[in-house]
Enzyme design. Structure first.
Site, PDB file in Angstrom:
ATOM      1  N   GLU A   2      32.396  29.064  40.499  1.00  0.00           N
ATOM      2  CA  GLU A   2      31.970  27.987  41.390  1.00  0.00           C
ATOM      3  C   GLU A   2      31.643  26.771  40.537  1.00  0.00           C
ATOM      4  OE1 GLU A   2      28.338  28.433  43.664  1.00  0.00           O
ATOM      5  OE2 GLU A   2      28.780  26.645  44.846  1.00  0.00           O
ATOM      6  N   GLU A  39      27.086  24.301  36.746  1.00  0.00           N
ATOM      7  CA  GLU A  39      26.373  23.108  37.251  1.00  0.00           C
ATOM      8  C   GLU A  39      26.089  22.205  36.054  1.00  0.00           C
ATOM      9  OE1 GLU A  39      25.323  21.660  40.262  1.00  0.00           O
ATOM     10  OE2 GLU A  39      24.636  20.182  38.803  1.00  0.00           O
ATOM     11  N   ASP A  89      29.733  20.454  32.288  1.00  0.00           N
ATOM     12  CA  ASP A  89      30.547  19.560  33.115  1.00  0.00           C
ATOM     13  C   ASP A  89      31.968  20.108  33.260  1.00  0.00           C
ATOM     14  OD1 ASP A  89      32.191  17.237  33.919  1.00  0.00           O
ATOM     15  OD2 ASP A  89      30.309  16.159  33.608  1.00  0.00           O
ATOM     16  N   ASP A 113      30.704  15.981  44.902  1.00  0.00           N
ATOM     17  CA  ASP A 113      30.372  14.555  45.075  1.00  0.00           C
ATOM     18  C   ASP A 113      31.611  13.794  45.539  1.00  0.00           C
ATOM     19  OD1 ASP A 113      27.831  15.123  44.125  1.00  0.00           O
ATOM     20  OD2 ASP A 113      28.392  14.778  42.045  1.00  0.00           O
ATOM     21  N   ASP A 150      31.716  18.202  53.813  1.00  0.00           N
ATOM     22  CA  ASP A 150      31.401  17.537  55.092  1.00  0.00           C
ATOM     23  C   ASP A 150      32.134  16.204  55.178  1.00  0.00           C
ATOM     24  OD1 ASP A 150      29.695  16.676  52.861  1.00  0.00           O
ATOM     25  OD2 ASP A 150      29.067  15.156  54.299  1.00  0.00           O
ATOM     26  N   TYR A 170      23.904  22.471  51.001  1.00  0.00           N
ATOM     27  CA  TYR A 170      24.392  21.265  51.680  1.00  0.00           C
ATOM     28  C   TYR A 170      24.990  21.626  53.042  1.00  0.00           C
ATOM     29  CZ  TYR A 170      23.940  17.788  47.910  1.00  0.00           C
ATOM     30  OH  TYR A 170      23.463  16.899  46.976  1.00  0.00           O
ATOM     31  N   GLU A 171      25.716  22.715  53.067  1.00  0.00           N
ATOM     32  CA  GLU A 171      26.381  23.128  54.315  1.00  0.00           C
ATOM     33  C   GLU A 171      25.356  23.409  55.406  1.00  0.00           C
ATOM     34  OE1 GLU A 171      28.949  26.391  53.528  1.00  0.00           O
ATOM     35  OE2 GLU A 171      29.758  26.485  55.554  1.00  0.00           O
TER      36      GLU A 171
END
Ligand code: SAH
Length: 217
Positions: free
Chosen positions: A44, A69, A100, A122, A158, A198-199
């Site tokens: 992920e 992350e 990164d 992002d 989204d 976020y979802e």
């Protein structure tokens, strides 16, 4: 994701050392080195606070998960969440990497990963920053290198603009969109869906979630 600088961040991350991949040279030589058992590897990218990675690792004991992350304070929260849940997890199949996505090819050997997840990346809405979007063609080519030949990418957002852009980039790179939906939660692909932070936040406000599964072969 903006965060105030965490106090004692380094100590808190060190306390979760059992779940942290810190030897990237070793990772490149053996992508499974941090896990007690070899299983197909899922990655992920941009895991945020780790809800998805924790949920997926529990739901899929047949896989090993690496959650990456770049913001260490955010990774710290994800690590602490995973540590708190570690005893409840039946399989030791979740690790974290702080870094990164631009450096992926230094850490993952070609064809070592089975599945890549990009969740609510992002959007970088200004056109001038489109090369930073994690579905920009240069990133997709990096993913192609590290994925196994039948590897897949699962993408959720989204952001309609980012979704449109991503579908265009998938086409530019000759990838096969196996399915896509502009309302994941009311689609046949909702089954087994694990929500991210976020979802949860966007869908609780009534916003539809876009999603696609893309094959690289
Ligand atoms: N996936 C989480 C967080 C979404 S916010 C969720 O759905 O709740 C996007 C996250 O990706 C942020 O935490 C950000 O720091 C991380 N990120 C953005 N660009 C990245 C990159 N190039 N490499 C690694 N992580 C990145």
């Amino acid at each position: 994701m903006r965060m105030r600088k965490k106090k004692h961040g380094a100590e808190r991350i060190a306390a979760c050392g059992a779940l942290l991949i810190d030897d990237t040279a070793r990772l490149f030589a053996d992508p499974q080195y941090a896990f007690p058992e070899h299983r197909p590897l899922a990655l992920e990218i941009g895991c945020g606070k780790g809800r998805f990675a924790c949920g997926m690792a529990s739901a899929h004991p047949e896989m090993n998960f690496i959650a990456m992350e770049r913001v260490s304070d955010v990774a710290c929260i994800a690590l602490e969440k995973a540590m708190a849940q570690a005893e409840a997890r039946t399989t030791d199949n979740l690790r974290f990497l702080i870094g990164d996505a631009r450096n992926l090819s230094e850490w993952f050997a070609p064809h070592s990963v089975s599945v890549i997840y990009l969740n609510f990346s992002d959007p970088w809405p200004q056109n001038g920053y489109r090369k930073r979007r994690l579905t920009y063609r240069d990133f997709l080519e990096r993913y192609r290198t590290l994925l196994k030949e039948d590897g897949i990418l699962l993408f959720k957002t989204d952001n309609q603009g980012l979704f449109d852009f991503s579908l265009e980039e998938f086409a530019v790179c000759g990838l096969t969109v196996e399915w896509s939906s502009r309302d994941l939660h009311h689609s046949p692909y909702a089954e087994g869906n694990v929500m991210t932070e976020y979802e949860e936040s966007f869908s609780s406000k009534g916003m539809p979630i876009c999603a696609a599964q893309v094959r690289f072969s």
